[in-house]
Motif scaffolding. Structure first.
Motif, PDB file in Angstrom:
ATOM      1  N   MET A 188       0.833  -1.201   0.000  1.00  0.00           N
ATOM      2  CA  MET A 188       0.000   0.000   0.000  1.00  0.00           C
ATOM      3  C   MET A 188       0.870   1.256   0.000  1.00  0.00           C
ATOM      4  N   ALA A 189       1.895   1.268   0.847  1.00  0.00           N
ATOM      5  CA  ALA A 189       2.762   2.434   0.961  1.00  0.00           C
ATOM      6  C   ALA A 189       3.542   2.678  -0.327  1.00  0.00           C
ATOM      7  N   ALA A 190       4.082   1.617  -0.907  1.00  0.00           N
ATOM      8  CA  ALA A 190       4.844   1.767  -2.151  1.00  0.00           C
ATOM      9  C   ALA A 190       3.956   2.292  -3.272  1.00  0.00           C
ATOM     10  N   SER A 191       2.734   1.797  -3.327  1.00  0.00           N
ATOM     11  CA  SER A 191       1.792   2.247  -4.358  1.00  0.00           C
ATOM     12  C   SER A 191       1.449   3.715  -4.183  1.00  0.00           C
ATOM     13  N   ALA A 192       1.281   4.139  -2.930  1.00  0.00           N
ATOM     14  CA  ALA A 192       0.901   5.530  -2.646  1.00  0.00           C
ATOM     15  C   ALA A 192       1.999   6.501  -3.056  1.00  0.00           C
ATOM     16  N   VAL A 193       3.246   6.188  -2.706  1.00  0.00           N
ATOM     17  CA  VAL A 193       4.325   7.119  -3.060  1.00  0.00           C
ATOM     18  C   VAL A 193       4.621   7.065  -4.559  1.00  0.00           C
ATOM     19  N   LEU A 194       4.383   5.929  -5.196  1.00  0.00           N
ATOM     20  CA  LEU A 194       4.535   5.862  -6.648  1.00  0.00           C
ATOM     21  C   LEU A 194       3.472   6.691  -7.356  1.00  0.00           C
ATOM     22  N   CYS A 250      -5.423   6.583  -1.709  1.00  0.00           N
ATOM     23  CA  CYS A 250      -6.017   7.523  -2.665  1.00  0.00           C
ATOM     24  C   CYS A 250      -7.504   7.721  -2.384  1.00  0.00           C
ATOM     25  N   PHE A 251      -8.196   6.652  -2.025  1.00  0.00           N
ATOM     26  CA  PHE A 251      -9.632   6.739  -1.746  1.00  0.00           C
ATOM     27  C   PHE A 251      -9.896   7.615  -0.523  1.00  0.00           C
ATOM     28  N   VAL A 252      -9.156   7.376   0.560  1.00  0.00           N
ATOM     29  CA  VAL A 252      -9.362   8.138   1.796  1.00  0.00           C
ATOM     30  C   VAL A 252      -9.012   9.609   1.582  1.00  0.00           C
ATOM     31  N   TYR A 253      -7.864   9.859   0.972  1.00  0.00           N
ATOM     32  CA  TYR A 253      -7.453  11.242   0.729  1.00  0.00           C
ATOM     33  C   TYR A 253      -8.406  11.922  -0.248  1.00  0.00           C
ATOM     34  N   GLY A 254      -8.795  11.202  -1.294  1.00  0.00           N
ATOM     35  CA  GLY A 254      -9.700  11.759  -2.291  1.00  0.00           C
ATOM     36  C   GLY A 254     -11.049  12.126  -1.701  1.00  0.00           C
ATOM     37  N   ALA A 255     -11.554  11.291  -0.778  1.00  0.00           N
ATOM     38  CA  ALA A 255     -12.837  11.578  -0.131  1.00  0.00           C
ATOM     39  C   ALA A 255     -12.740  12.862   0.678  1.00  0.00           C
ATOM     40  N   TRP A 256     -11.623  13.023   1.399  1.00  0.00           N
ATOM     41  CA  TRP A 256     -11.422  14.256   2.182  1.00  0.00           C
ATOM     42  C   TRP A 256     -11.300  15.463   1.269  1.00  0.00           C
ATOM     43  N   TYR A 257     -10.538  15.347   0.196  1.00  0.00           N
ATOM     44  CA  TYR A 257     -10.326  16.455  -0.736  1.00  0.00           C
ATOM     45  C   TYR A 257     -11.642  16.850  -1.413  1.00  0.00           C
TER      46      TYR A 257
END
Length: 208
Positions: free
Chosen positions: A78-84, A144-151
């Protein structure tokens, strides 16, 4: 041993890079903010998350009686995917828009380039995330889902800007509100594809 060095570097340098942003000169016109406001950016949050997970993974290996569980492997994926996602978003979108010099300046050099590459190399060559079942690749959607929901909540509530404060700091609304679902689906799809790439890379190159 090399993996341990990489994880130690990611854990330490993610904090160092963040402090460089916190103490540096904030420039909101180029996606840089001074102090705690820097935590509003996905780049910063994803790299700090990657640093924490790398630290946990390192501790698991330093303790001879503890092995990384499937949960830890899934978090590494999950972490590697997020920073990529940050890495490729800068290359494909933000770099051309804001300028490469700003995107790779100071702490951003580490968070936009060096640390994402280290995390990806570690997962593809050393960490057996490929031993996880295929369904585990979908954990890449979570950040991305969690951050996107907040944004999205901020933008819907306040619009692109309100009372002099910019809420759509990534400028997604410039394509129009009706395109927002398309942008969201595109970002989520990219997140999953990156997770799949890391998973496939691990299965191909990591000795499990």
């Amino acid at each position: 041993m090399l993996s341990m060095m990489i994880n130690g570097a990611v854990a330490a340098l993610s904090v160092v890079a963040w402090l460089m942003l916190v103490l540096g000169a904030g420039d909101p016109d180029h996606l840089a903010a001074r102090g705690m406001e820097s935590l509003k950016y996905f780049t910063v949050l994803s790299n700090l998350f990657s640093g924490v997970i790398s630290f946990v993974y390192l501790v698991c290996h330093l303790m001879a009686s503890v092995e990384a569980s499937d949960l830890i492997l899934a978090l590494k994926l999950m972490a590697a995917s997020a920073v990529l996602l940050t890495f490729f978003t800068v290359i494909l979108l933000l770099g051309p828009k804001f300028g490469w010099g700003q995107m790779y300046k100071g702490g951003n050099l580490w968070m936009h380039l060096v640390l994402p590459l280290l995390a990806a190399i570690d997962c593809m060559l050393f960490v057996p995330v490929g031993s996880l079942p295929f369904v585990a690749t979908f954990v890449a959607l979570a950040p991305c889902f969690v951050y996107g929901a907040w944004y999205l909540w901020m933008v819907v509530r306040h619009g692109a800007e309100q009372n002099g404060k910019v809420y759509d700091f990534y400028g997604f609304l410039r394509w129009g509100k009706e395109k927002t679902p398309v942008v969201a689906v595109a970002m989520l799809t990219q997140s999953w594809v990156l997770g799949l790439m890391v998973w496939l890379g691990s299965r191909a190159f990591c000795h499990m």
